[in-house]
Scaffold this motif. Structure first.
Motif, PDB file in Angstrom:
ATOM      1  N   ILE A 130       0.805  -5.188  -7.373  1.00 49.95           N
ATOM      2  CA  ILE A 130       0.534  -3.933  -8.083  1.00 49.95           C
ATOM      3  C   ILE A 130       0.330  -2.819  -7.053  1.00 49.95           C
ATOM      4  N   CYS A 131       1.153  -1.776  -7.113  1.00 55.63           N
ATOM      5  CA  CYS A 131       0.996  -0.590  -6.251  1.00 55.63           C
ATOM      6  C   CYS A 131       0.258   0.498  -7.017  1.00 55.63           C
ATOM      7  N   THR A 132      -0.628   1.212  -6.358  1.00 56.70           N
ATOM      8  CA  THR A 132      -1.284   2.326  -7.035  1.00 56.70           C
ATOM      9  C   THR A 132      -0.276   3.416  -7.396  1.00 56.70           C
ATOM     10  N   PRO A 133      -0.333   3.933  -8.629  1.00 54.04           N
ATOM     11  CA  PRO A 133       0.506   5.087  -8.970  1.00 54.04           C
ATOM     12  C   PRO A 133       0.198   6.311  -8.114  1.00 54.04           C
ATOM     13  N   GLU A 134      -0.963   6.338  -7.470  1.00 59.22           N
ATOM     14  CA  GLU A 134      -1.286   7.446  -6.573  1.00 59.22           C
ATOM     15  C   GLU A 134      -0.346   7.503  -5.375  1.00 59.22           C
ATOM     16  N   THR A 135       0.421   6.443  -5.155  1.00 55.75           N
ATOM     17  CA  THR A 135       1.390   6.419  -4.057  1.00 55.75           C
ATOM     18  C   THR A 135       2.331   7.616  -4.131  1.00 55.75           C
ATOM     19  N   LEU A 167      13.337   9.595  -8.497  1.00 54.05           N
ATOM     20  CA  LEU A 167      14.239   8.450  -8.642  1.00 54.05           C
ATOM     21  C   LEU A 167      13.472   7.166  -8.942  1.00 54.05           C
ATOM     22  N   TYR A 168      12.154   7.219  -8.710  1.00 55.86           N
ATOM     23  CA  TYR A 168      11.329   6.021  -8.862  1.00 55.86           C
ATOM     24  C   TYR A 168      10.092   6.342  -9.693  1.00 55.86           C
ATOM     25  N   SER A 169       9.605   5.330 -10.380  1.00 56.62           N
ATOM     26  CA  SER A 169       8.376   5.443 -11.162  1.00 56.62           C
ATOM     27  C   SER A 169       7.397   4.369 -10.715  1.00 56.62           C
ATOM     28  N   LEU A 170       6.113   4.704 -10.780  1.00 53.30           N
ATOM     29  CA  LEU A 170       5.056   3.714 -10.538  1.00 53.30           C
ATOM     30  C   LEU A 170       4.182   3.548 -11.781  1.00 53.30           C
ATOM     31  N   CYS A 171       4.771   3.856 -12.944  1.00 55.14           N
ATOM     32  CA  CYS A 171       4.051   3.717 -14.231  1.00 55.14           C
ATOM     33  C   CYS A 171       2.783   4.571 -14.219  1.00 55.14           C
ATOM     34  N   GLN A 172       2.974   5.875 -13.976  1.00 59.22           N
ATOM     35  CA  GLN A 172       1.871   6.782 -13.673  1.00 59.22           C
ATOM     36  C   GLN A 172       1.446   7.668 -14.836  1.00 59.22           C
ATOM     37  N   ASP A 173       1.508   7.190 -16.070  1.00 55.51           N
ATOM     38  CA  ASP A 173       1.075   8.038 -17.182  1.00 55.51           C
ATOM     39  C   ASP A 173      -0.434   8.255 -17.137  1.00 55.51           C
ATOM     40  N   ASP A 174      -0.893   9.343 -17.758  1.00 54.14           N
ATOM     41  CA  ASP A 174      -2.294   9.747 -17.661  1.00 54.14           C
ATOM     42  C   ASP A 174      -3.254   8.761 -18.311  1.00 54.14           C
ATOM     43  N   SER A 175      -2.802   8.013 -19.306  1.00 48.17           N
ATOM     44  CA  SER A 175      -3.696   7.092 -20.011  1.00 48.17           C
ATOM     45  C   SER A 175      -3.900   5.780 -19.259  1.00 48.17           C
ATOM     46  N   GLY A 176      -2.972   5.434 -18.384  1.00 50.67           N
ATOM     47  CA  GLY A 176      -3.021   4.138 -17.709  1.00 50.67           C
ATOM     48  C   GLY A 176      -2.290   3.044 -18.453  1.00 50.67           C
ATOM     49  N   GLY A 181       0.811  -1.202   0.000  1.00 53.20           N
ATOM     50  CA  GLY A 181       0.000   0.000   0.000  1.00 53.20           C
ATOM     51  C   GLY A 181       0.849   1.257   0.000  1.00 53.20           C
ATOM     52  N   ASN A 182       0.206   2.406  -0.226  1.00 55.93           N
ATOM     53  CA  ASN A 182       0.955   3.661  -0.318  1.00 55.93           C
ATOM     54  C   ASN A 182       1.606   4.056   0.996  1.00 55.93           C
ATOM     55  N   HIS A 183       1.005   3.717   2.125  1.00 57.79           N
ATOM     56  CA  HIS A 183       1.548   4.209   3.397  1.00 57.79           C
ATOM     57  C   HIS A 183       2.778   3.428   3.866  1.00 57.79           C
ATOM     58  N   GLU A 184       3.085   2.329   3.250  1.00 54.73           N
ATOM     59  CA  GLU A 184       4.355   1.647   3.557  1.00 54.73           C
ATOM     60  C   GLU A 184       5.553   2.520   3.213  1.00 54.73           C
ATOM     61  N   PHE A 185       5.336   3.505   2.352  1.00 62.29           N
ATOM     62  CA  PHE A 185       6.425   4.368   1.895  1.00 62.29           C
ATOM     63  C   PHE A 185       6.523   5.693   2.664  1.00 62.29           C
ATOM     64  N   ASP A 186       5.654   5.910   3.645  1.00 66.94           N
ATOM     65  CA  ASP A 186       5.559   7.214   4.292  1.00 66.94           C
ATOM     66  C   ASP A 186       6.853   7.668   4.971  1.00 66.94           C
ATOM     67  N   LEU A 188       6.008  -7.653  -3.118  1.00 69.34           N
ATOM     68  CA  LEU A 188       5.934  -7.765  -4.568  1.00 69.34           C
ATOM     69  C   LEU A 188       5.396  -6.474  -5.178  1.00 69.34           C
ATOM     70  N   SER A 189       5.942  -6.075  -6.302  1.00 70.95           N
ATOM     71  CA  SER A 189       5.366  -4.977  -7.089  1.00 70.95           C
ATOM     72  C   SER A 189       5.937  -5.024  -8.491  1.00 70.95           C
ATOM     73  N   CYS A 190       5.042  -5.108  -9.461  1.00 66.95           N
ATOM     74  CA  CYS A 190       5.495  -5.148 -10.860  1.00 66.95           C
ATOM     75  C   CYS A 190       5.704  -3.759 -11.430  1.00 66.95           C
ATOM     76  N   ASN A 191       5.211  -2.709 -10.742  1.00 63.41           N
ATOM     77  CA  ASN A 191       5.231  -1.376 -11.355  1.00 63.41           C
ATOM     78  C   ASN A 191       6.031  -0.335 -10.594  1.00 63.41           C
ATOM     79  N   LEU A 192       6.735  -0.704  -9.514  1.00 66.09           N
ATOM     80  CA  LEU A 192       7.629   0.231  -8.843  1.00 66.09           C
ATOM     81  C   LEU A 192       9.032   0.024  -9.395  1.00 66.09           C
TER      82      LEU A 192
END
Length: 205
Positions: free
Chosen positions: A60-65, A82-91, A1-6, A24-28
């Motif tokens: 899968i982590c939400t890009p909203e993180t 330094l990091y991406s969560l695959c957060q492009d506007d189209s999805g 979840g997003n708060h693991e990174f707080d 696990l995370s395929c998109n971080l």
């Protein structure tokens, strides 16, 4: 979840070392190396010998993180990411890495693919909801969801028109849920329940 990174990557790694759980995370992705920070998926075998069933769990982590945690966790001292969560506007960036991980798990012999996600639905950026990810991929059999603090069991259709079980059990331990894969009859069933509501659904593989 997003708060693991707080509290930053260093603190997260400290907690991971103390945990018996697999992260696990395929998109971080670490933009400096192009590699994922965690393994994208893990395959676990249930049963023994020729009758064993291989289930792949894709994280899968939400890009909203990037904004719903502390942005500085993902930036250097100059504010550069330094990091991406695959957060492009189209999805599409998110859908692509999820699909790549699902395909890789299938090619490795997974009989079932369960996405373990922190995506959500209500109040979430439309292109990053669990429903949108299911609708724009194929090969996921079930998705265990989080992030939006809802209780649901749903069966949205994937991009090939096949139903996928999607479930979430709310927040703060007020609900409980279960997903049951039955290889003998080819069904996947789920229920989610709290003090006031119980929802169920099933799909056939």
């Amino acid at each position: 979840g997003n708060h693991e990174f707080d509290y930053g990557m260093t603190q997260l790694q400290t907690l991971m070392a103390l945990s018996n759980a697999k992260y696990l995370s395929c998109n971080l992705t670490d933009l400096r190396t192009g590699n994922t920070v965690f393994d994208p998926y893990q395959i676990i075998e249930y049963g023994e010998g020729d009758g064993a069933t291989k289930v792949a769990y894709v994280g899968i982590c939400t890009p909203e993180t990037l904004t719903k945690s502390s942005p500085s966790t993902f930036q250097d001292e100059n504010g550069e990411y330094l990091y991406s969560l695959c957060q492009d506007d189209s999805g599409e960036a998110l859908y692509d890495v999820v699909q790549d991980s699902v395909d890789a798990a299938r090619s490795e012999g997974a009989d079932y693919v369960v996405a373990v996600a922190h995506l959500g639905q209500a109040g979430i950026s439309e292109q990053w909801t669990s429903e949108a990810v299911v609708q724009n991929t194929d090969g996921i059999d079930a998705l265990i969801d989080g992030h939006s603090h809802e209780l649901y069991v749903q069966t949205p259709l994937n991009k090939n028109g096949q139903p996928v079980l999607v479930t979430q059990t709310g927040t703060q331990l007020v609900g409980i849920g279960q997903v049951v894969i039955d290889p003998a009859n080819g069904t996947i069933a789920a229920y989610a329940s709290n003090d006031t509501e119980t929802v169920t659904a099933s799909t056939t593989k």
